[in-house]
Write a protein that holds these residues in place. Structure first.
Motif, PDB file in Angstrom:
ATOM      1  N   LYS A 174       0.832  -1.209   0.000  1.00 30.47           N
ATOM      2  CA  LYS A 174       0.000   0.000   0.000  1.00 30.47           C
ATOM      3  C   LYS A 174       0.874   1.270   0.000  1.00 30.47           C
ATOM      4  O   LYS A 174       0.625   2.214  -0.768  1.00 30.47           O
ATOM      5  N   ILE A 175       1.869   1.287   0.848  1.00 33.06           N
ATOM      6  CA  ILE A 175       2.776   2.450   0.910  1.00 33.06           C
ATOM      7  C   ILE A 175       3.500   2.608  -0.433  1.00 33.06           C
ATOM      8  O   ILE A 175       3.636   3.709  -0.966  1.00 33.06           O
ATOM      9  N   THR A 176       3.931   1.491  -0.998  1.00 34.88           N
ATOM     10  CA  THR A 176       4.625   1.519  -2.292  1.00 34.88           C
ATOM     11  C   THR A 176       3.726   2.134  -3.372  1.00 34.88           C
ATOM     12  O   THR A 176       4.173   2.966  -4.170  1.00 34.88           O
ATOM     13  N   GLN A 177       2.457   1.763  -3.363  1.00 35.32           N
ATOM     14  CA  GLN A 177       1.512   2.312  -4.353  1.00 35.32           C
ATOM     15  C   GLN A 177       1.383   3.825  -4.206  1.00 35.32           C
ATOM     16  O   GLN A 177       1.277   4.547  -5.203  1.00 35.32           O
ATOM     17  N   GLN A 178       1.398   4.306  -2.958  1.00 30.57           N
ATOM     18  CA  GLN A 178       1.281   5.755  -2.727  1.00 30.57           C
ATOM     19  C   GLN A 178       2.463   6.501  -3.348  1.00 30.57           C
ATOM     20  O   GLN A 178       2.307   7.582  -3.910  1.00 30.57           O
ATOM     21  N   TYR A 179       3.647   5.926  -3.260  1.00 30.54           N
ATOM     22  CA  TYR A 179       4.826   6.578  -3.851  1.00 30.54           C
ATOM     23  C   TYR A 179       4.766   6.519  -5.375  1.00 30.54           C
ATOM     24  O   TYR A 179       5.018   7.508  -6.051  1.00 30.54           O
ATOM     25  N   PHE A 180       4.412   5.351  -5.904  1.00 29.81           N
ATOM     26  CA  PHE A 180       4.386   5.213  -7.360  1.00 29.81           C
ATOM     27  C   PHE A 180       3.252   6.008  -7.999  1.00 29.81           C
ATOM     28  O   PHE A 180       3.317   6.333  -9.183  1.00 29.81           O
ATOM     29  N   ALA A 181       2.228   6.352  -7.203  1.00 28.55           N
ATOM     30  CA  ALA A 181       1.134   7.190  -7.715  1.00 28.55           C
ATOM     31  C   ALA A 181       1.638   8.597  -8.050  1.00 28.55           C
ATOM     32  O   ALA A 181       0.998   9.335  -8.800  1.00 28.55           O
ATOM     33  N   GLN A 182       2.800   8.982  -7.520  1.00 26.61           N
ATOM     34  CA  GLN A 182       3.363  10.314  -7.788  1.00 26.61           C
ATOM     35  C   GLN A 182       4.040  10.380  -9.161  1.00 26.61           C
ATOM     36  O   GLN A 182       4.448  11.443  -9.614  1.00 26.61           O
ATOM     37  N   LEU A 183       4.187   9.229  -9.807  1.00 28.34           N
ATOM     38  CA  LEU A 183       4.904   9.184 -11.080  1.00 28.34           C
ATOM     39  C   LEU A 183       3.944   9.167 -12.260  1.00 28.34           C
ATOM     40  O   LEU A 183       2.792   8.801 -12.120  1.00 28.34           O
ATOM     41  N   SER A 184       4.456   9.520 -13.416  1.00 25.00           N
ATOM     42  CA  SER A 184       3.648   9.415 -14.642  1.00 25.00           C
ATOM     43  C   SER A 184       3.594   7.938 -15.049  1.00 25.00           C
ATOM     44  O   SER A 184       4.471   7.157 -14.667  1.00 25.00           O
ATOM     45  N   PRO A 185       2.580   7.550 -15.836  1.00 25.39           N
ATOM     46  CA  PRO A 185       2.512   6.157 -16.303  1.00 25.39           C
ATOM     47  C   PRO A 185       3.805   5.716 -17.001  1.00 25.39           C
ATOM     48  O   PRO A 185       4.243   4.589 -16.825  1.00 25.39           O
ATOM     49  N   SER A 186       4.411   6.607 -17.758  1.00 30.69           N
ATOM     50  CA  SER A 186       5.623   6.187 -18.479  1.00 30.69           C
ATOM     51  C   SER A 186       6.796   5.981 -17.506  1.00 30.69           C
ATOM     52  O   SER A 186       7.611   5.089 -17.698  1.00 30.69           O
ATOM     53  N   GLN A 187       6.858   6.796 -16.440  1.00 28.77           N
ATOM     54  CA  GLN A 187       7.906   6.585 -15.431  1.00 28.77           C
ATOM     55  C   GLN A 187       7.703   5.263 -14.691  1.00 28.77           C
ATOM     56  O   GLN A 187       8.658   4.566 -14.365  1.00 28.77           O
ATOM     57  N   ARG A 188       6.432   4.931 -14.452  1.00 33.66           N
ATOM     58  CA  ARG A 188       6.149   3.652 -13.789  1.00 33.66           C
ATOM     59  C   ARG A 188       6.576   2.488 -14.677  1.00 33.66           C
ATOM     60  O   ARG A 188       7.185   1.528 -14.215  1.00 33.66           O
TER      61      ARG A 188
END
Length: 275
Positions: free
Chosen positions: A242-256
């Motif tokens: 869950k915490i990991t998802q919160q951080y990755f939500a800050q990125l653009s789809p292409s960065q993910r």
């Protein structure tokens, strides 16, 4: 119970070997050099080789090795700094060619891994969200000066306050302003699993069960179990999905997507599904 754990091990090693043979054609012809074994710790009494993967239980594994080696009577007695800066454990690259090969051929070789994105977020939180007199001046300053528009003098001076998005920009930059670091490098590079045939592959996600199974396999003392305590910032919640998802939500789809591509071999080799 042991039977199913043996089967899990067989399956993990099979996937690892198949991935290696599919993607790394010339590995069986390569010589193992001291560089390839520089992250491997040696415990001679129980004949264990442990490849250190940061943020996947490595501090507690080193404590266990120290107890096995008779350097401490209990994992609880060993402080963080003793584990990381005490130099009590030998590394495999400290031996000569003959010593390295003898141990690789006769000792039980193991590594523990973790879901790559969770491992990455865990490293980011540890190194950049807490005071750190190495990561802020060395990595932080370089990251802020390269990726932050209109950075303040203070931020440029201290290197503190790196944002996750900036950290990812640095990670994905082929011309990284500062080099790679073991805390976010690929397991594939740290432990050379295509060159070194590991006997045991443990996962952070099933740490307790895997660790105690491993201790059973090497005939460790009955009273030695894998410590449960969190080594750093112990009052802070462990990095979860869950915490990991919160951080990755800050990125653009292409960065993910690029981050996933960056760790693609680790995802494949250790059978983690795409987040």
């Amino acid at each position: 119970k042991w039977k199913s754990l043996y089967q899990i091990q067989g399956e993990r090693k099979r996937i690892m070997r198949e991935t290696c043979s599919k993607y790394k054609s010339n590995n069986n012809r390569r010589i193992i050099t001291p560089y390839h074994v520089s992250r491997i710790f040696v415990e001679d009494k129980y004949r264990v080789l442990y490849c250190e993967v940061p943020k996947a239980g490595c501090s507690n594994w080193k404590r266990v090795l120290m107890v096995l080696n008779g350097l401490a009577s209990s994992t609880k007695d060993i402080q963080h700094n003793t584990v990381h800066y005490g130099n009590y454990l030998k590394r495999l690259d400290g031996f000569d060619h003959k010593g390295i090969y003898h141990r690789l051929n006769t000792y039980t070789k193991m590594l523990f891994i973790r879901e790559p994105f969770e491992k990455l977020v865990s490293a980011f939180r540890d190194k950049f969200e807490h005071p750190n007199n190495y990561y802020h001046p060395v990595f932080g300053k370089a990251i802020i000066s390269r990726y932050r528009v209109n950075a303040t003098k203070e931020a440029l001076r201290t290197g503190s306050g790196v944002k996750f998005k900036e950290f990812i920009q640095y990670l994905l930059d082929v011309h990284r302003p500062v080099g790679m670091d073991i805390h976010w490098d690929h397991v594939n590079r740290l432990c050379s699993p295509c060159l070194i045939d590991y006997d045991f592959v443990g996962k952070f996600e099933s740490m307790e069960e895997d660790a105690n199974f491993f201790l059973h396999l090497i005939g460790a003392p009955q009273n030695l179990t894998f410590p449960k305590f969190k080594d750093r910032h112990s009052n802070e919640e462990r990095t979860t999905t869950k915490i990991t998802q919160q951080y990755f939500a800050q990125l653009s789809p292409s960065q993910r997507q690029q981050s996933y591509d960056f760790y693609y071999m680790d995802y494949l080799m250790f059978n983690y599904s795409k987040p």
